[in-house]
Design an enzyme around this catalytic site. Structure first.
Site, mmCIF file in Angstrom:
data_model
loop_
_atom_site.group_PDB
_atom_site.id
_atom_site.type_symbol
_atom_site.label_atom_id
_atom_site.label_comp_id
_atom_site.label_asym_id
_atom_site.label_seq_id
_atom_site.Cartn_x
_atom_site.Cartn_y
_atom_site.Cartn_z
ATOM 1 N N ASN A 1 0.867 -1.181 0.000
ATOM 2 C CA ASN A 1 0.000 0.000 0.000
ATOM 3 C C ASN A 1 0.902 1.229 0.000
ATOM 4 O OD1 ASN A 1 -1.843 2.014 0.427
ATOM 5 N ND2 ASN A 1 -2.287 1.467 2.558
ATOM 6 N N TRP A 2 1.016 1.847 -1.157
ATOM 7 C CA TRP A 2 1.935 2.995 -1.279
ATOM 8 C C TRP A 2 1.338 4.272 -0.705
ATOM 9 C CZ3 TRP A 2 4.372 2.445 -6.897
ATOM 10 C CH2 TRP A 2 5.261 1.355 -6.885
ATOM 11 N N LYS A 3 0.068 4.240 -0.330
ATOM 12 C CA LYS A 3 -0.609 5.430 0.236
ATOM 13 C C LYS A 3 -0.403 6.622 -0.707
ATOM 14 C CE LYS A 3 0.190 3.492 4.778
ATOM 15 N NZ LYS A 3 0.010 3.669 6.193
ATOM 16 N N HIS B 1 -9.540 0.852 4.806
ATOM 17 C CA HIS B 1 -8.260 1.109 5.486
ATOM 18 C C HIS B 1 -8.522 2.066 6.653
ATOM 19 C CE1 HIS B 1 -4.189 2.470 6.268
ATOM 20 N NE2 HIS B 1 -3.783 1.376 5.658
ATOM 21 N N GLU C 1 -6.983 4.529 7.691
ATOM 22 C CA GLU C 1 -6.826 5.960 7.366
ATOM 23 C C GLU C 1 -8.063 6.490 6.662
ATOM 24 O OE1 GLU C 1 -3.021 5.541 5.418
ATOM 25 O OE2 GLU C 1 -2.122 5.014 7.348
ATOM 26 N N GLU D 1 -5.398 -5.090 10.748
ATOM 27 C CA GLU D 1 -4.444 -3.998 10.907
ATOM 28 C C GLU D 1 -4.767 -3.212 12.182
ATOM 29 O OE1 GLU D 1 -2.438 -2.928 6.983
ATOM 30 O OE2 GLU D 1 -4.208 -1.689 7.142
ATOM 31 N N GLY E 1 2.111 2.494 10.726
ATOM 32 C CA GLY E 1 3.008 3.639 10.527
ATOM 33 C C GLY E 1 3.673 4.124 11.799
ATOM 34 N N SER F 1 3.328 -1.814 10.507
ATOM 35 C CA SER F 1 4.779 -1.716 10.705
ATOM 36 C C SER F 1 5.514 -3.013 10.377
ATOM 37 C CB SER F 1 5.093 -1.253 12.137
ATOM 38 O OG SER F 1 4.571 0.049 12.356
ATOM 39 N N GLY G 1 2.746 -0.912 4.383
ATOM 40 C CA GLY G 1 2.743 0.507 4.015
ATOM 41 C C GLY G 1 4.156 1.012 3.783
ATOM 42 N N GLY G 2 4.727 1.622 4.810
ATOM 43 C CA GLY G 2 6.029 2.287 4.681
ATOM 44 C C GLY G 2 7.098 1.436 4.020
#
Ligand code: PEP
Length: 261
Positions: A9-11, A93, A95, A167, A173, A213, A234-235
């Protein structure tokens, strides 16, 4: 047999100018038998990533989609607009829930549209820190699943390959990942919720990913758990070295579970 899925997930990162190169590099370094790879870039980079991945066995996904087909919804993207660009979609998600007010009922409507349009959904669920500290994580996730899935046909959802991503919001994150045992307990709880919704044996066929994470240094802890079938990342998914390490470990699990030919 459930697949092992590693989803990136590159956000809100990358541009159409650099997304293709990044996707190509990640794809070339993550070819592991039995591992299903998915990259979810921002909408505007979907075409670049699709083109860069031509000939690679890597799925391309959107990070969200609107629940209507068309209309006066400024700034939104619908399922028909994703035709030819994406075959997967992340829904619910945390977010989206926290910053854009998405509710379980809305996520359920998006799910319907995604399925009707042939998109394979990754449905995200997870508790916030206060809920975990109060020992309510199972209850919260059960409510999210019920809110999005109740009244929907398990055969249709499972047949479309629905993936659930657990999640915990406090782990996303933050660099504070859950423990493998937590992820396993929640994977079992998620399948129990699906059974309670009438999924029967389909519950055991549904892949459950962990997200929060995840890095190449901790992925082993999650994939060592029998109920965990991969990760939503993600990151670390923006870093080819990290993705190479994560997929290499996923390849070991795929082999151990008899998925690698
Ligand atoms: C995510 O975006 O779904 C996620 C798990 O992010 P991170 O890996 O950065 O915690």
């Amino acid at each position: 047999m459930r697949p092992i899925v590693i989803a990136a997930n590159w956000k809100m990162n990358t541009t159409p100018a650099d997304a293709g190169d990044l996707a190509r590099t990640i794809a070339s370094r993550t070819r592991e038998p039995g591992v299903t790879r998915v990259i979810c870039p921002p909408y505007v980079s979907l075409a670049a990533v699709r083109d860069a991945l031509a000939g690679e066995d890597v799925g391309v996904g959107a990070q969200n989609v609107h629940h209507e087909l068309a209309g006066a919804y400024t700034g939104e993207v619908s399922v028909p607009m994703l035709a030819g660009l994406a075959t997967w979609v992340i829904l619910g998600h945390s977010e989206r829930r926290a910053y854009f007010g998405e509710t379980d009922a809305l996520i359920g409507k998006k799910l319907d549209r995604a399925l009707a349009g042939g998109l394979r959904p990754i449905l995200c669920v997870g508790e916030v820190l206060a809920e975990r500290e109060a020992g309510r994580e199972t209850q919260v996730v059960d409510g999210q699943l019920r809110g999005a899935l109740e009244g929907r046909d398990p055969e249709t959802l499972a047949g479309a390959g629905l993936v659930v991503a657990y999640e915990p919001v406090w782990a996303i994150g933050t660099g504070k990942n859950a423990r493998g045992a937590d992820a396993e307990a929640m994977a079992q709880a998620i399948r129990a919720s699906l059974r309670a919704l009438g999924w029967g044996s389909r519950a055991d066929e549904t892949p459950v990913l962990y997200g929060g994470s995840v890095t190449s240094g901790n992925i082993e802890e999650f994939l060592a758990e029998p109920g965990v079938d991969g990760a939503l990342i993600g990151g670390a998914s923006l870093k080819p070295d990290e993705m190479a390490g994560i997929c290499a470990r996923a390849g070991i699990t795929a082999k151990a579970r008899g998925l690698a030919s």
